[in-house]
Write a protein that holds these residues in place. Structure first.
Motif, PDB file in Angstrom:
ATOM      1  N   GLY A  13      27.320  53.662  33.110  1.00 40.26           N
ATOM      2  CA  GLY A  13      28.136  54.601  33.871  1.00 40.26           C
ATOM      3  C   GLY A  13      29.605  54.293  33.715  1.00 40.26           C
ATOM      4  O   GLY A  13      30.003  53.144  33.537  1.00 40.26           O
ATOM      5  N   ARG A  14      30.415  55.339  33.767  1.00 41.49           N
ATOM      6  CA  ARG A  14      31.859  55.197  33.609  1.00 41.49           C
ATOM      7  C   ARG A  14      32.222  54.430  32.324  1.00 41.49           C
ATOM      8  O   ARG A  14      33.049  53.539  32.313  1.00 41.49           O
ATOM      9  N   ARG A  15      31.528  54.783  31.272  1.00 41.94           N
ATOM     10  CA  ARG A  15      31.786  54.260  29.929  1.00 41.94           C
ATOM     11  C   ARG A  15      31.551  52.752  29.783  1.00 41.94           C
ATOM     12  O   ARG A  15      32.112  52.105  28.907  1.00 41.94           O
ATOM     13  N   SER A  16      30.700  52.207  30.627  1.00 42.80           N
ATOM     14  CA  SER A  16      30.376  50.787  30.487  1.00 42.80           C
ATOM     15  C   SER A  16      29.028  50.507  31.143  1.00 42.80           C
ATOM     16  O   SER A  16      28.544  51.280  31.975  1.00 42.80           O
ATOM     17  N   PHE A  17      28.408  49.401  30.767  1.00 35.70           N
ATOM     18  CA  PHE A  17      27.153  48.976  31.362  1.00 35.70           C
ATOM     19  C   PHE A  17      27.433  48.082  32.568  1.00 35.70           C
ATOM     20  O   PHE A  17      28.383  47.305  32.573  1.00 35.70           O
TER      21      PHE A  17
END
Length: 234
Positions: A37-41
């Protein structure tokens, strides 16, 4: 702890106290899973009252069964599995007209009331006498429902705990299991190979063959069913 200890004693387990203590580990030492989520794990705590709890319970039951067969310590795996099953058996929702919504207040009240309930020994016997193959376990959990009263929650929680213990120490074995697994495996290998064979005819490229093979592998529920049962006993 009380439910776990009494059910383990019913099954004659010498390490009932150790398993009972392990049944509260997910509260003290939670399990986490990765999400994107939000461009990261990032990691999220495994929920105890959602359907995911049933998946994690079965995951730990498989680990407990493997350790049991090998004569290795299994208390922590079994305790964690039982924690998820017991928490899942308590309905965390409250009803408003025709709508259900999650209520921490209702959930906490039910768990407090549950402490006053005696362990349901009829539910222990019901779990011990219920025929349930390994691949049927998660379906049995969902079919048992969830308790909205302390009495219901105690019955369901004790029943699922007993059913889980049976799955470890005295599981039901399907007839002709080896033959059914071999046939399912042979059919599975043929199906998984089809996307790769299609490369020879120019129908698929390498990427699509890999994707197709993976999808077939995941959707072959007959193979998954007999594989689960086979690995439970071998």
């Amino acid at each position: 702890i009380r439910i776990t200890r009494e059910v383990c004693e019913y099954y004659g387990l010498q390490n009932a106290r150790e398993i009972a203590e392990a049944s509260i580990l997910p509260d003290r030492d939670p399990d986490y899973y990765w999400v994107y989520g939000r461009r990261s794990f990032y990691q999220k705590r495994v929920p105890n009252h959602d359907a995911m709890a049933v998946d994690w319970a079965f995951k730990y039951l498989k680990m407990a069964r493997k350790s049991w067969k090998a004569g290795q310590p299994f208390a922590e795996y079994l305790g964690r599995a039982l924690h998820y099953l017991q928490d899942y058996s308590v309905d965390p929702t409250k009803k408003l007209w025709v709508f259900n919504y999650r209520s921490d207040e209702a959930h906490e009240a039910r768990e407090l009331d549950l402490q006053l309930q005696p362990v349901d020994h009829q539910a222990i016997k019901a779990g011990a006498s219920q025929r349930c193959y390994p691949h049927e376990f998660k379906g049995a959990v969902h079919a048992a429902g969830r308790g909205r009263t302390a009495e219901e929650a105690m019955r369901i929680s004790t029943y699922l705990t007993s059913l889980a213990l049976k799955l470890i120490v005295n599981p039901d074995r399907p007839e002709n299991l080896e033959e059914k697994y071999r046939k399912a495996l042979a059919a599975h290998l043929v199906l998984v190979a089809i996307p790769w064979i299609l490369i020879l005819f120019g129908s698929f490229n390498l990427v699509w063959s890999a994707i197709g093979s993976y999808v077939i592998h995941k959707l072959d529920f007959r193979y998954s069913k007999w594989k689960t049962d086979y690995e439970w006993f071998y």
